[in-house]
Design a protein around this motif. Sequence first.
Motif, PDB file in Angstrom:
ATOM      1  N   PHE A  45      48.881  41.631  34.315  1.00 38.18           N
ATOM      2  CA  PHE A  45      47.671  41.592  33.505  1.00 38.18           C
ATOM      3  C   PHE A  45      47.778  42.728  32.506  1.00 38.18           C
ATOM      4  N   GLU A  70      43.018  48.224  36.884  1.00 40.79           N
ATOM      5  CA  GLU A  70      42.564  47.266  35.873  1.00 40.79           C
ATOM      6  C   GLU A  70      43.064  45.860  36.202  1.00 40.79           C
ATOM      7  N   ASP A 128      41.181  44.540  39.253  1.00 34.33           N
ATOM      8  CA  ASP A 128      39.838  44.085  38.893  1.00 34.33           C
ATOM      9  C   ASP A 128      39.873  42.657  38.361  1.00 34.33           C
ATOM     10  N   GLU A 129      40.853  42.363  37.511  1.00 34.28           N
ATOM     11  CA  GLU A 129      40.987  41.016  36.957  1.00 34.28           C
ATOM     12  C   GLU A 129      41.331  40.007  38.051  1.00 34.28           C
ATOM     13  N   TYR A 147      38.314  39.287  40.131  1.00 34.01           N
ATOM     14  CA  TYR A 147      37.409  38.424  39.366  1.00 34.01           C
ATOM     15  C   TYR A 147      37.894  36.977  39.386  1.00 34.01           C
TER      16      TYR A 147
END
Length: 122
Positions: free
Chosen positions: A33, A78, A81-82, A85
């Motif tokens: 990501f 980061e 987190d993606e 989600y």
Amino acid sequence: MAQHLELGRTGEALAKTHLEKAGYEILDENWTFGKAEIDIIAYKDKVIIFTEVKTRTGNGFGEPEDFVDNRKQKLLAEAADEYIYLMNHQGEVRFDIIAILFDRGGNYILNHIEDAFWPSAT
């Protein structure tokens, strides 16, 4: 292939085998990501474990796990987190490091550091 890339792939394969033997389910490998790549994403006991694998042939510059610095931790957070989600994961998460140190004879020591860090909020 460059020798350091081959070493990294070998380390990741050893780490995956270690996790599977310990009862982890492997969800993804080399998940990217943005500028971050998570080496192994595993699942065990309702927890998603984001695992960074560091493989070295010596510790003259520090232990393998020492190379997961604050910048790397932020990138991993980061990406995590993606992933959380996208998977709509509502449970716990953990960040582990698997450090693998090879000697000149090809023998290695694998150190699985659970809950190795918790990225600070940015």
